[in-house]
Design a protein around this motif. Structure first.
Motif, PDB file in Angstrom:
ATOM      1  N   ILE A  43      37.633  44.766  31.698  1.00  0.00           N
ATOM      2  CA  ILE A  43      38.941  44.224  32.045  1.00  0.00           C
ATOM      3  C   ILE A  43      38.764  42.745  32.368  1.00  0.00           C
ATOM      4  O   ILE A  43      38.023  42.399  33.297  1.00  0.00           O
ATOM      5  N   PRO A  44      39.409  41.851  31.632  1.00  0.00           N
ATOM      6  CA  PRO A  44      39.293  40.422  31.960  1.00  0.00           C
ATOM      7  C   PRO A  44      40.060  40.092  33.231  1.00  0.00           C
ATOM      8  O   PRO A  44      41.045  40.744  33.570  1.00  0.00           O
ATOM      9  N   PHE A  45      39.594  39.075  33.956  1.00  0.00           N
ATOM     10  CA  PHE A  45      40.336  38.619  35.130  1.00  0.00           C
ATOM     11  C   PHE A  45      40.367  37.108  35.157  1.00  0.00           C
ATOM     12  O   PHE A  45      39.572  36.423  34.493  1.00  0.00           O
ATOM     13  N   ARG A  46      41.302  36.571  35.943  1.00  0.00           N
ATOM     14  CA  ARG A  46      41.364  35.140  36.216  1.00  0.00           C
ATOM     15  C   ARG A  46      41.129  34.932  37.699  1.00  0.00           C
ATOM     16  O   ARG A  46      41.671  35.666  38.525  1.00  0.00           O
ATOM     17  N   LEU A  47      40.304  33.940  38.015  1.00  0.00           N
ATOM     18  CA  LEU A  47      40.061  33.604  39.415  1.00  0.00           C
ATOM     19  C   LEU A  47      40.902  32.382  39.743  1.00  0.00           C
ATOM     20  O   LEU A  47      40.638  31.282  39.254  1.00  0.00           O
ATOM     21  N   LEU A  52      41.409  37.156  42.681  1.00  0.00           N
ATOM     22  CA  LEU A  52      40.925  37.761  41.456  1.00  0.00           C
ATOM     23  C   LEU A  52      42.091  38.519  40.815  1.00  0.00           C
ATOM     24  O   LEU A  52      42.496  39.576  41.297  1.00  0.00           O
ATOM     25  N   ILE A  53      42.633  37.964  39.725  1.00  0.00           N
ATOM     26  CA  ILE A  53      43.901  38.429  39.162  1.00  0.00           C
ATOM     27  C   ILE A  53      43.664  39.236  37.890  1.00  0.00           C
ATOM     28  O   ILE A  53      42.974  38.782  36.973  1.00  0.00           O
ATOM     29  N   ILE A  54      44.269  40.444  37.822  1.00  0.00           N
ATOM     30  CA  ILE A  54      44.270  41.238  36.595  1.00  0.00           C
ATOM     31  C   ILE A  54      45.715  41.560  36.223  1.00  0.00           C
ATOM     32  O   ILE A  54      46.629  41.441  37.045  1.00  0.00           O
ATOM     33  N   TYR A  64      52.305  42.568  34.818  1.00  0.00           N
ATOM     34  CA  TYR A  64      52.444  41.892  36.092  1.00  0.00           C
ATOM     35  C   TYR A  64      51.055  41.465  36.575  1.00  0.00           C
ATOM     36  O   TYR A  64      50.048  42.101  36.268  1.00  0.00           O
ATOM     37  N   ASN A  65      51.016  40.388  37.330  1.00  0.00           N
ATOM     38  CA  ASN A  65      49.755  39.860  37.851  1.00  0.00           C
ATOM     39  C   ASN A  65      49.488  40.409  39.248  1.00  0.00           C
ATOM     40  O   ASN A  65      50.278  40.188  40.172  1.00  0.00           O
ATOM     41  N   PHE A  66      48.373  41.128  39.394  1.00  0.00           N
ATOM     42  CA  PHE A  66      47.984  41.702  40.678  1.00  0.00           C
ATOM     43  C   PHE A  66      46.605  41.192  41.079  1.00  0.00           C
ATOM     44  O   PHE A  66      45.708  41.049  40.242  1.00  0.00           O
ATOM     45  N   ALA A  67      46.448  40.919  42.373  1.00  0.00           N
ATOM     46  CA  ALA A  67      45.158  40.504  42.910  1.00  0.00           C
ATOM     47  C   ALA A  67      44.384  41.731  43.370  1.00  0.00           C
ATOM     48  O   ALA A  67      44.919  42.570  44.107  1.00  0.00           O
ATOM     49  N   LEU A  68      43.124  41.842  42.928  1.00  0.00           N
ATOM     50  CA  LEU A  68      42.266  42.909  43.426  1.00  0.00           C
ATOM     51  C   LEU A  68      41.795  42.555  44.829  1.00  0.00           C
ATOM     52  O   LEU A  68      41.301  41.448  45.065  1.00  0.00           O
ATOM     53  N   ASP A 165      31.132  35.792  33.873  1.00  0.00           N
ATOM     54  CA  ASP A 165      31.856  36.031  32.618  1.00  0.00           C
ATOM     55  C   ASP A 165      33.345  36.286  32.802  1.00  0.00           C
ATOM     56  O   ASP A 165      34.050  36.503  31.817  1.00  0.00           O
ATOM     57  N   SER A 166      33.835  36.320  34.052  1.00  0.00           N
ATOM     58  CA  SER A 166      35.237  36.646  34.346  1.00  0.00           C
ATOM     59  C   SER A 166      35.627  37.995  33.747  1.00  0.00           C
ATOM     60  O   SER A 166      36.695  38.158  33.144  1.00  0.00           O
ATOM     61  N   LEU A 167      34.735  38.969  33.926  1.00  0.00           N
ATOM     62  CA  LEU A 167      34.973  40.318  33.421  1.00  0.00           C
ATOM     63  C   LEU A 167      34.709  41.351  34.512  1.00  0.00           C
ATOM     64  O   LEU A 167      33.778  41.202  35.316  1.00  0.00           O
TER      65      LEU A 167
END
Length: 414
Positions: A43-47, A52-54, A64-68, A165-167
């Motif tokens: 699962i890719p994510f953006r920091l 940490l957004i998925i 929708y954008n959720f923060a883990l 790797d933002s994964l």
């Protein structure tokens, strides 16, 4: 409308929702995710500003954008507009309180939702939906943030987070490939949050074996709590607003500790928050000594294995890098209008570079060193403001209908 109540994410998630689910349960059945076929899923994510957004689909709507956030016990929907867009029915109103001072917030408790994440299937996952945006996460990050996803994402699976790797790789624990050169750290899951034990060496040399929440949703390196002698433990500190919880401001100090030992790893000269609590709030946080945030976790690639009560750490190339605190003294947020990001100053800390530069609340930063800010991410702006002691930045400012220039000379505070 500009957001007047800013949330400093560096601290707010550290104490979020303590006691939240003491008074009620969102669902009688266990809430968790499983793999939708296959042995692993990436699962890719953006920091974004240490969130940490998925991407998440809810009831076939989204993404929708959720923060883990391992510091949250249940799924939270912080964007009130989702109540209508995802067609929630049979919701009931609850009151939520946390650390800080102020009145509780109202939220809806939902029935189980259909929550889809790439390659994962949800089971009985319910949420609390805030009736008003209590956090301002979208303004903080400069992108739409719709909520937080916590314990239910981690409780049945092994979750590997590669900051390199933002994964995120998700697997059954028996199918996860663990690090050959990392170490295994025992954790306990209490109040649906992971805890570990670490040795903290304070600036004056005092050592303390500390029980810490491992909190992906807390932006700081380390926060130490329940210390009656904290002034003696710090050689030099600055007073700071450490952010907000649901119930209001959390004040305290920021300084550096000498060292924290996590397993065999020793991290030195760590920027640390020391929040102030009254006696009531000390009772709420008495089961722990502090909170280990994502700024510390980013020094590693990490595997959370809740089913086996452990986590794995493998140092990254930045492990020995000395980290810097903000050198501007500015608290700012993004107001997105006309598809452009407007950077608005909310507060200037006394005695800092921002105050010396003559900046004022509600100034809009339109350029830095003659380059417009709208293409920059909030993280890039943060990095500029902590880049180097005595570095000079020329800010273009829009104030009350006029364009001005301000010379900001960064000043190391910690």
């Amino acid at each position: 409308m500009l957001l007047l109540r800013i949330i400093n994410i560096k601290r707010f998630c550290a104490g979020i929702l303590l006691g939240f689910f003491c008074c009620f349960s969102l669902a009688a059945n266990a809430q968790y995710f499983t793999l939708n076929g296959g042995r692993t899923q990436n699962i890719p994510f953006r920091l974004v500003r240490n969130l940490l957004i998925i991407e998440v689909m809810i009831n076939n709507k989204g993404p929708y954008n959720f923060a883990l956030d391992t510091g949250v016990g249940f799924m939270l929907i912080t964007d009130p507009s989702l109540v209508d867009s995802i067609n929630i029915i049979n919701k009931r109103t609850i009151k939520i309180s946390g650390l800080g001072q102020g009145k509780p917030y109202e939220a809806y408790a939902t029935p189980p939702l259909k929550v889809d994440i790439d390659g994962l299937i949800s089971h009985n996952v319910s949420a609390a939906v805030f009736k008003e945006d209590a956090f301002g996460l979208s303004n903080y990050t400069g992108m739409p943030i719709h909520g937080l996803l916590g314990y239910e994402f981690f409780n049945h699976l092994a979750v590997k987070i590669s900051f390199t790797d933002s994964l995120i790789q998700v697997a059954q624990p028996k199918d996860m490939r663990f690090y050959k050169r990392g170490i295994k750290i025992p954790i306990t899951i209490e109040d649906k949050k992971p805890h570990l034990n670490a040795k903290v060496v304070f600036a004056n040399g005092t050592e303390k074996q500390s029980k810490l929440i491992v909190d992906l949703g807390a932006g700081h390196f380390l926060s130490m709590e329940n210390l009656d002698n904290k002034n003696e433990l710090q050689k030099f500190s600055i007073s700071a607003n450490l952010g907000m919880s649901i119930n209001g401001l959390i004040n305290g100090t920021i300084s550096r500790i000498k060292e924290i030992d996590i397993g065999k790893y020793k991290i030195k000269n760590v920027i640390t928050s020391f929040p102030e609590y009254d006696e009531h709030l000390k009772m709420l946080s008495s089961k722990r000594d502090g909170n280990l945030g994502i700024s510390m976790l980013k020094k590693f690639d990490v595997i959370f294995d809740y089913p086996d009560s452990c986590m794995y750490l493998k140092p990254r190339s930045n492990f020995n890098k000395k980290e810097e605190h903000d050198m501007s003294g500015l608290v700012y947020f993004a107001d997105v209008r006309d598809d452009l990001q407007h950077i608005i100053i909310h507060r200037i800390e006394p005695g800092t570079a921002g105050e010396e530069a003559g900046l004022q609340p509600f100034d809009e930063i339109v350029a830095i060193n003659f380059k417009p800010v709208y293409p920059l991410s909030m993280q890039q702006i943060d990095n500029l403001f902590r880049s180097a002691d005595n570095r000079t930045l020329l800010l273009g400012i829009f104030r009350k209908g006029k364009y001005l220039n301000a010379v900001l000379t960064l000043k190391r505070r910690i």
